[in-house]
Motif scaffolding. Structure first.
Motif, PDB file in Angstrom:
ATOM      1  N   GLY A  59       0.814  -1.213   0.000  1.00  0.00           N
ATOM      2  CA  GLY A  59       0.000   0.000   0.000  1.00  0.00           C
ATOM      3  C   GLY A  59       0.841   1.253   0.000  1.00  0.00           C
ATOM      4  N   ASP A  60       0.383   2.284   0.715  1.00  0.00           N
ATOM      5  CA  ASP A  60       1.037   3.581   0.757  1.00  0.00           C
ATOM      6  C   ASP A  60       2.259   3.522   1.667  1.00  0.00           C
ATOM      7  OD1 ASP A  60       1.716   6.235   0.668  1.00  0.00           O
ATOM      8  OD2 ASP A  60       0.041   6.921   1.895  1.00  0.00           O
ATOM      9  N   VAL A  61       3.432   3.551   1.072  1.00  0.00           N
ATOM     10  CA  VAL A  61       4.692   3.462   1.809  1.00  0.00           C
ATOM     11  C   VAL A  61       5.458   4.759   1.605  1.00  0.00           C
ATOM     12  CG1 VAL A  61       6.897   2.229   1.944  1.00  0.00           C
ATOM     13  CG2 VAL A  61       4.802   0.966   1.511  1.00  0.00           C
ATOM     14  N   GLN A  62       5.978   5.320   2.688  1.00  0.00           N
ATOM     15  CA  GLN A  62       6.813   6.514   2.579  1.00  0.00           C
ATOM     16  C   GLN A  62       8.302   6.218   2.791  1.00  0.00           C
ATOM     17  OE1 GLN A  62       4.034   6.984   4.970  1.00  0.00           O
ATOM     18  NE2 GLN A  62       2.755   7.654   3.287  1.00  0.00           N
ATOM     19  N   VAL A  63       8.614   5.133   3.491  1.00  0.00           N
ATOM     20  CA  VAL A  63      10.008   4.805   3.780  1.00  0.00           C
ATOM     21  C   VAL A  63      10.224   3.303   3.617  1.00  0.00           C
ATOM     22  CG1 VAL A  63      11.844   4.817   5.526  1.00  0.00           C
ATOM     23  CG2 VAL A  63      10.203   6.702   5.442  1.00  0.00           C
ATOM     24  N   LEU A  64      11.276   2.952   2.901  1.00  0.00           N
ATOM     25  CA  LEU A  64      11.707   1.561   2.786  1.00  0.00           C
ATOM     26  C   LEU A  64      13.092   1.474   3.404  1.00  0.00           C
ATOM     27  CD1 LEU A  64      11.672  -1.369   1.643  1.00  0.00           C
ATOM     28  CD2 LEU A  64      12.720  -0.414  -0.421  1.00  0.00           C
ATOM     29  N   ILE A  65      13.283   0.530   4.324  1.00  0.00           N
ATOM     30  CA  ILE A  65      14.597   0.302   4.918  1.00  0.00           C
ATOM     31  C   ILE A  65      15.063  -1.089   4.513  1.00  0.00           C
ATOM     32  CG2 ILE A  65      15.952   0.139   7.036  1.00  0.00           C
ATOM     33  CD1 ILE A  65      13.831   1.978   8.338  1.00  0.00           C
ATOM     34  N   ASN A  66      16.099  -1.132   3.688  1.00  0.00           N
ATOM     35  CA  ASN A  66      16.730  -2.395   3.303  1.00  0.00           C
ATOM     36  C   ASN A  66      17.808  -2.684   4.334  1.00  0.00           C
ATOM     37  OD1 ASN A  66      15.423  -3.032   0.801  1.00  0.00           O
ATOM     38  ND2 ASN A  66      16.576  -1.384  -0.159  1.00  0.00           N
ATOM     39  N   ASN A  67      17.608  -3.736   5.132  1.00  0.00           N
ATOM     40  CA  ASN A  67      18.528  -4.034   6.221  1.00  0.00           C
ATOM     41  C   ASN A  67      18.990  -5.489   6.200  1.00  0.00           C
ATOM     42  OD1 ASN A  67      19.967  -3.311   8.560  1.00  0.00           O
ATOM     43  ND2 ASN A  67      18.401  -4.223   9.849  1.00  0.00           N
ATOM     44  N   ALA A  68      18.910  -6.132   5.061  1.00  0.00           N
ATOM     45  CA  ALA A  68      19.335  -7.528   4.968  1.00  0.00           C
ATOM     46  C   ALA A  68      20.809  -7.587   4.605  1.00  0.00           C
ATOM     47  CB  ALA A  68      18.514  -8.263   3.915  1.00  0.00           C
ATOM     48  N   GLY A  69      21.515  -8.529   5.174  1.00  0.00           N
ATOM     49  CA  GLY A  69      22.906  -8.714   4.819  1.00  0.00           C
ATOM     50  C   GLY A  69      23.474  -9.942   5.484  1.00  0.00           C
ATOM     51  N   ILE A  70      24.330 -10.626   4.758  1.00  0.00           N
ATOM     52  CA  ILE A  70      25.004 -11.798   5.314  1.00  0.00           C
ATOM     53  C   ILE A  70      26.483 -11.746   4.952  1.00  0.00           C
ATOM     54  CG2 ILE A  70      22.967 -13.294   5.273  1.00  0.00           C
ATOM     55  CD1 ILE A  70      24.108 -14.592   2.720  1.00  0.00           C
ATOM     56  N   SER A  71      27.287 -12.429   5.712  1.00  0.00           N
ATOM     57  CA  SER A  71      28.702 -12.586   5.425  1.00  0.00           C
ATOM     58  C   SER A  71      29.028 -14.057   5.618  1.00  0.00           C
ATOM     59  CB  SER A  71      29.545 -11.728   6.365  1.00  0.00           C
ATOM     60  OG  SER A  71      30.917 -11.955   6.112  1.00  0.00           O
ATOM     61  N   ILE A  72      29.510 -14.657   4.581  1.00  0.00           N
ATOM     62  CA  ILE A  72      29.845 -16.074   4.631  1.00  0.00           C
ATOM     63  C   ILE A  72      31.365 -16.179   4.663  1.00  0.00           C
ATOM     64  CG2 ILE A  72      29.702 -18.289   3.439  1.00  0.00           C
ATOM     65  CD1 ILE A  72      27.089 -17.183   2.156  1.00  0.00           C
ATOM     66  N   GLY A  73      31.904 -16.650   5.767  1.00  0.00           N
ATOM     67  CA  GLY A  73      33.351 -16.764   5.914  1.00  0.00           C
ATOM     68  C   GLY A  73      33.902 -17.878   5.059  1.00  0.00           C
TER      69      GLY A  73
END
Length: 109
Positions: A37-51
């Motif tokens: 629906g009506d979105v004003q802010v998107l926060i992309n906070n996904a992340g991984i680190s594979i050793g």
């Protein structure tokens, strides 16, 4: 993220929904964006680190890291940019790890 969402909810003029989702395709991202629906802010906070050493990491390992760290934010941004624009604008925040700024032995893949 949840604590930020709770803080925003406490402000009577603002509305915030926290969604933790994993998407396997661009189609799923587009469907989620349409349902949001009506979105004003998107926060992309996904992340991984594979050793894993770059030369030792298999294609599936490298692919998983690229899907999460690169394609995830890219697909989310593309899907939600149209919604933000249709509602007069907004903001997209991409959160990155300190690991994206520094190198470490064994963190090539």
């Amino acid at each position: 993220m949840r604590s930020t969402a709770h803080s925003v909810r406490a402000e009577p003029r603002l509305s915030c929904r926290h969604r933790h989702r994993r998407f396997a395709s661009a189609g799923q991202v587009k469907a989620a964006a349409a349902a949001a629906g009506d979105v004003q802010v998107l926060i992309n906070n996904a992340g991984i680190s594979i050793g894993s050493l770059l030369v030792a990491g298999g294609e599936a390992t490298i692919g998983r890291e690229m899907d999460t760290n690169f394609y995830g934010p890219l697909l989310m941004t593309r899907a939600f940019a149209a919604i933000l624009g249709a509602h007069g604008g907004g903001a997209i925040l991409n959160v990155v790890s300190a690991l994206s700024w520094f190198t470490a032995p064994g963190a090539g893949a």
